[in-house]
Enzyme design. Sequence first.
Site, PDB file in Angstrom:
ATOM      1  N   ILE A 155      34.452  28.224  37.053  1.00 43.25           N
ATOM      2  CA  ILE A 155      34.280  29.648  37.341  1.00 43.25           C
ATOM      3  C   ILE A 155      32.827  30.059  37.140  1.00 43.25           C
ATOM      4  CG2 ILE A 155      34.902  31.987  36.621  1.00 43.25           C
ATOM      5  CD1 ILE A 155      37.683  30.876  35.886  1.00 43.25           C
ATOM      6  N   THR A 232      35.050  38.440  32.067  1.00 45.06           N
ATOM      7  CA  THR A 232      36.257  38.136  32.843  1.00 45.06           C
ATOM      8  C   THR A 232      36.927  36.871  32.301  1.00 45.06           C
ATOM      9  OG1 THR A 232      34.911  36.940  34.473  1.00 45.06           O
ATOM     10  CG2 THR A 232      35.452  39.229  34.982  1.00 45.06           C
ATOM     11  N   SER A 233      36.637  36.522  31.051  1.00 46.08           N
ATOM     12  CA  SER A 233      37.186  35.286  30.487  1.00 46.08           C
ATOM     13  C   SER A 233      38.338  35.584  29.531  1.00 46.08           C
ATOM     14  CB  SER A 233      36.082  34.473  29.808  1.00 46.08           C
ATOM     15  OG  SER A 233      35.375  35.275  28.872  1.00 46.08           O
ATOM     16  N   ARG A 234      38.047  35.795  28.240  1.00 48.29           N
ATOM     17  CA  ARG A 234      39.067  36.142  27.259  1.00 48.29           C
ATOM     18  C   ARG A 234      38.545  37.280  26.390  1.00 48.29           C
ATOM     19  NH1 ARG A 234      41.998  34.189  30.165  1.00 48.29           N
ATOM     20  NH2 ARG A 234      43.501  32.482  29.897  1.00 48.29           N
ATOM     21  N   ASP A 258      37.416  42.771  32.295  1.00 48.66           N
ATOM     22  CA  ASP A 258      38.720  42.522  32.910  1.00 48.66           C
ATOM     23  C   ASP A 258      39.719  42.065  31.854  1.00 48.66           C
ATOM     24  OD1 ASP A 258      40.429  42.274  35.312  1.00 48.66           O
ATOM     25  OD2 ASP A 258      40.430  40.139  34.799  1.00 48.66           O
ATOM     26  N   GLU A 263      44.739  43.157  24.389  1.00 44.51           N
ATOM     27  CA  GLU A 263      45.382  43.499  25.662  1.00 44.51           C
ATOM     28  C   GLU A 263      46.863  43.178  25.703  1.00 44.51           C
ATOM     29  OE1 GLU A 263      45.000  39.948  28.811  1.00 44.51           O
ATOM     30  OE2 GLU A 263      43.052  40.777  28.271  1.00 44.51           O
ATOM     31  N   HIS A 295      43.032  42.779  33.640  1.00 38.87           N
ATOM     32  CA  HIS A 295      43.219  41.334  33.755  1.00 38.87           C
ATOM     33  C   HIS A 295      43.698  40.963  35.165  1.00 38.87           C
ATOM     34  CE1 HIS A 295      43.865  37.619  31.040  1.00 38.87           C
ATOM     35  NE2 HIS A 295      43.661  37.222  32.280  1.00 38.87           N
ATOM     36  N   GLN A 296      42.951  41.425  36.158  1.00 37.66           N
ATOM     37  CA  GLN A 296      43.331  41.191  37.546  1.00 37.66           C
ATOM     38  C   GLN A 296      42.376  40.260  38.278  1.00 37.66           C
ATOM     39  OE1 GLN A 296      42.559  45.461  38.915  1.00 37.66           O
ATOM     40  NE2 GLN A 296      41.836  44.355  40.713  1.00 37.66           N
ATOM     41  N   ALA A 297      41.379  39.722  37.565  1.00 37.22           N
ATOM     42  CA  ALA A 297      40.375  38.893  38.249  1.00 37.22           C
ATOM     43  C   ALA A 297      41.011  37.712  38.978  1.00 37.22           C
ATOM     44  CB  ALA A 297      39.324  38.402  37.253  1.00 37.22           C
ATOM     45  N   PHE A 298      42.059  37.148  38.410  1.00 39.57           N
ATOM     46  CA  PHE A 298      42.729  35.985  39.013  1.00 39.57           C
ATOM     47  C   PHE A 298      43.596  36.358  40.200  1.00 39.57           C
ATOM     48  CE2 PHE A 298      46.178  37.853  36.744  1.00 39.57           C
ATOM     49  CZ  PHE A 298      47.337  37.405  37.356  1.00 39.57           C
TER      50      PHE A 298
END
Length: 330
Positions: A155, A232-234, A258, A263, A295-298
């Site tokens: 990534i 956008t990781s954790r 993200d 969360e 958390h929608q990056a994926f």
Amino acid sequence: MTVTFFNSKQYDQQSFTEVNDQFGHELRFLAVPLNAQTAMLAKGAQAVCVFVNDRVDAEVLEQLAEAGVELLALRCAGYNNVDLKAAAALGLQVVRVPAYSPYAVAEHTLALILTLNRKTHRAYNRVREGNFALTGLLGFDLHGRTVGLIGLGTIGLATARILKGFGCRVLGFDIQNSPEVEEIGVEFTDLDSLYAQSDIISLHCPLTPETHHLINNDAVAKMKDGVMLINTSRGAIIDTKAVIKGLKSEKIKYLGLDVYEEEGDLFFEDYSNKVIQDDVFMRLLSFNNVLITGHQAFFTADAMHNIAQITLQNITDFAEKKELANAVHA
């Protein structure tokens, strides 16, 4: 095999059901998350499939083993929510999806950067109200800016390629270097140098004991004034309270998230008619230079197909006693 899915949404059911036509497993979808109160719902299944915010600690794993579960299939890359030592002691195999679509997350990273910079989300709302004033919407050219990437896996490297296309200077840090880093044109450096030189810092590393709260008060102090920080990781890679201090002092001028440290109690659910009890999260939302997605990056059609394909292949390999290429060990 019979597979029980926890924390499943309509889109999970659709993607896995479609791909399962070529595998023929019996899929049981549950909307509830996996935890100590729901683990026994897996009884009768040889495998369970879980996502990033499911609780898979020793207590839950013991219940799964008692229920006859032999395989824990993660439909994600991260596995920090799993007690791997407890799984090994109970004889439970754990598999994951190491890569599903690095482009999905990399492109979402750029979406956060561009939106924060050019303030398109604020402009959209203004124009809908008939306000065409440009005051407060000033951005900057990405071309020529220095971007620091922490984490140079698939990534991180996909993000680097996109940024190079924008004409950015890209710095990178990871625990190990690779020839591909130099081929792309990323300047491999140490963390302190990356903090000091980067106009934008983007996180792409896994959550480990070493990266937990990597972005803390000390790290923020080393960053350039007015830095843009993207994650956008954790969520737990960032110490949220330290970042809030950075926002208040204007050391951090833009923040794009993200993911969020706590969360698990928020993301993937609809709380629009409820009062959110997380005061730290609500403090983040009070800043007009903070942009948060859930958390929608994926979440692209391509990634969802790949996640289903790889997860069901992992389950099939286990059922057929083949080598588990995507196994996770303690």
